[in-house]
Design an enzyme around this catalytic site. Structure first.
Site, short mmCIF file in Angstrom:
data_model
loop_
_atom_site.label_atom_id
_atom_site.label_comp_id
_atom_site.label_asym_id
_atom_site.label_seq_id
_atom_site.Cartn_x
_atom_site.Cartn_y
_atom_site.Cartn_z
N GLU A 1 -1.97 -28.96 28.43
CA GLU A 1 -3.17 -29.82 28.43
C GLU A 1 -2.97 -31.04 27.53
O GLU A 1 -3.80 -31.94 27.52
CB GLU A 1 -4.39 -29.02 27.98
CG GLU A 1 -4.84 -28.00 29.01
CD GLU A 1 -6.15 -27.34 28.61
OE1 GLU A 1 -7.19 -28.01 28.55
OE2 GLU A 1 -6.12 -26.12 28.35
N THR B 1 0.82 -1.21 0.00
CA THR B 1 0.00 0.00 0.00
C THR B 1 0.86 1.26 0.00
O THR B 1 0.44 2.30 -0.51
CB THR B 1 -0.94 -0.03 1.23
OG1 THR B 1 -1.77 -1.17 1.09
CG2 THR B 1 -1.81 1.20 1.33
N TYR C 1 -8.41 0.63 -3.60
CA TYR C 1 -7.16 1.06 -4.23
C TYR C 1 -6.42 -0.17 -4.71
O TYR C 1 -6.80 -1.31 -4.41
CB TYR C 1 -6.28 1.85 -3.24
CG TYR C 1 -5.75 0.99 -2.11
CD1 TYR C 1 -6.53 0.71 -1.00
CD2 TYR C 1 -4.47 0.42 -2.19
CE1 TYR C 1 -6.06 -0.11 0.01
CE2 TYR C 1 -4.00 -0.39 -1.17
CZ TYR C 1 -4.80 -0.65 -0.07
OH TYR C 1 -4.33 -1.47 0.92
N LYS D 1 0.33 -7.84 12.88
CA LYS D 1 -0.70 -6.91 12.40
C LYS D 1 -1.96 -7.16 13.22
O LYS D 1 -2.45 -8.29 13.29
CB LYS D 1 -0.96 -7.13 10.92
CG LYS D 1 -1.88 -6.10 10.30
CD LYS D 1 -1.94 -6.16 8.77
CE LYS D 1 -2.83 -5.03 8.25
NZ LYS D 1 -2.91 -4.99 6.79
N THR E 1 1.65 -4.28 4.33
CA THR E 1 1.49 -4.59 5.75
C THR E 1 0.96 -6.02 6.00
O THR E 1 1.16 -6.56 7.08
CB THR E 1 0.52 -3.60 6.45
OG1 THR E 1 -0.75 -3.67 5.79
CG2 THR E 1 1.05 -2.19 6.43
N ASP E 2 0.28 -6.60 5.00
CA ASP E 2 -0.40 -7.89 5.24
C ASP E 2 0.57 -8.98 5.71
O ASP E 2 0.22 -9.77 6.60
CB ASP E 2 -1.12 -8.38 3.97
CG ASP E 2 -2.37 -7.56 3.66
OD1 ASP E 2 -2.74 -6.70 4.48
OD2 ASP E 2 -2.97 -7.80 2.60
#
Ligand code: ASP
Length: 375
Positions: A332, A59, A72, A211, A138-139
């Site tokens: 567990e 982006t 976008y 993120k 950013t993903d």
């Protein structure tokens, strides 16, 4: 010849000479034949550190038809435009740009990872380069940063940055993020802190950030391991070093690696059965990461299917779909008996990166559990 005509001719000559000098980049004595210098090279200013900017898209290089629309396209703006958009950064460092890819980071893939990591290793070996900035979406930035943290060999700053708003947006966050990333990469105090990610005034370690919001500018958090520092308009403050072995102390290397083994992430949920676990192995997975419920838990039938695969040599890691907290060993579930690995601090996406690199070296479960402890 009139005086005016002579003046005009000499001005044209000066312009031609200036253009010719400008188009010939200064020779880079440190670059070897196998490691070409970065492609876009501006005239350099004496006294400033040299930072190489590797652009991969995202982006931060995205564009929309209007400045107030949500829709976008990532990866529209090239590295030269990106550098030109932040002229202030040229006061911090001499910048050389190179386009490695131009994709949304949802499309990040092994080919780009291997190319990027190898290119960084070449660039940091150049004595005149002080640091590297990588622009990214950013993903998946947390995965790329963690991968580089394990395979890049340098003490020099390697800093990733990104943006949540495209370059054309009202209040775009990319330019200041880029400026801050250059400032951190040019800062001697950033050395020996592993690969860093600078977004929205915070300096994250590659092993810690995640993120946390789909759309907010303040999307990155560093749960558990904490922030490395902060940076405001280029003024950086460092609080700590990175947690976990990295870069120079990492035992992973890409020297003999041409492909990375397949590792799939499977999310646990109510009423889960083992079908998807078996399907992942049938599709070629050599390792599995379960994004478990709570402390890396899953239904009894999923445990049964996973243990059967572990017995056959598939390396199975229990991580968690919960946003924060450690996944401990033998809590567990009896990991010793079931032949499972506990992810400790690493979220599923980072566990997958570590397991892929681990599987390039070994399938020994004790060694792999040690990796999760130390990285
Ligand atoms: N989808 C974009 C990417 O990761 C999102 C962003 O960069 O913020 O490339």
């Amino acid at each position: 010849m009139s005086k005016n005509l002579r003046t005009l001719l000499s001005m044209v000559l000066v312009l031609i000479l200036a253009a010719a000098c400008g188009s010939a980049p200064p020779p880079d004595a440190s670059a070897t034949a196998s490691a070409p210098p970065p492609a876009s090279t501006a005239p350099e200013q004496a006294g400033l550190p040299t930072i190489v900017v590797l652009a991969t898209g995202g982006t931060i290089a995205g564009a929309a038809a209007s400045d107030v629309q949500a829709g976008y396209t990532s990866g529209q703006v090239g590295v030269d435009q990106l550098l030109a958009a932040v002229p202030q950064a040229k006061k911090l460092a001499n910048l050389r740009g190179e386009q490695v890819a131009n994709i949304g980071s949802q499309d990040m893939n092994d080919a780009v990872w291997l190319k990027l990591a190898r290119r960084i290793n070449e660039i940091v070996a150049m004595p005149d380069v002080a640091g590297v900035v990588i622009t990214h979406g950013t993903d998946t930035i947390e995965e790329t940063a963690y991968f580089l943290n394990l395979v890049v060999k340098t003490k020099k700053p390697v800093v990733l940055t990104a943006a949540m708003r495209p370059s054309t947006a009202l209040s775009a966050d990319g330019p200041l993020n880029f400026y801050n990333a250059v400032a951190v990469a040019a800062n001697k105090e950033a050395a020996e802190r592993g690969v860093l990610v600078v977004v929205n005034d915070w300096i994250h370690g590659a092993s810690s950030l995640t993120k946390a919001s789909t759309t907010a500018v303040q999307t990155f958090l560093s749960p558990l391991r904490g922030l490395i520092g902060t940076v405001a308009y280029g003024e950086a403050e460092f609080y700590r070093g990175p947690v976990g072995r990295n870069t120079m102390t990492s035992e992973f290397s890409l020297d003999k690696v041409t492909t990375l083994p397949r590792v799939d992430i499977i999310m646990a949920h109510e009423n889960m059965d083992g079908a998807i676990i078996d399907a992942a192995v049938a599709a070629g997975a050599k390792g599995l990461v379960i994004a478990g419920v709570g402390n890396g838990n899953m239904t009894e039938s999923a445990v049964k299917a996973l243990a059967a695969q572990a017995k056959k040599g598939i390396v199975c890691v229990r991580s968690s779909r919960v946003a924060t907290g450690r996944v401990g060993r033998n809590v567990e579930l009896d990991d010793d008996k079931l032949m499972f690995i506990a992810s400790y601090d690493l979220n599923p996406q980072k566990s997958r990166v570590l397991l892929r690199l681990a599987l390039t070296a070994t399938t020994d479960l004790k060694t792999i559990q040690r990796y999760f402890d130390e990285y």
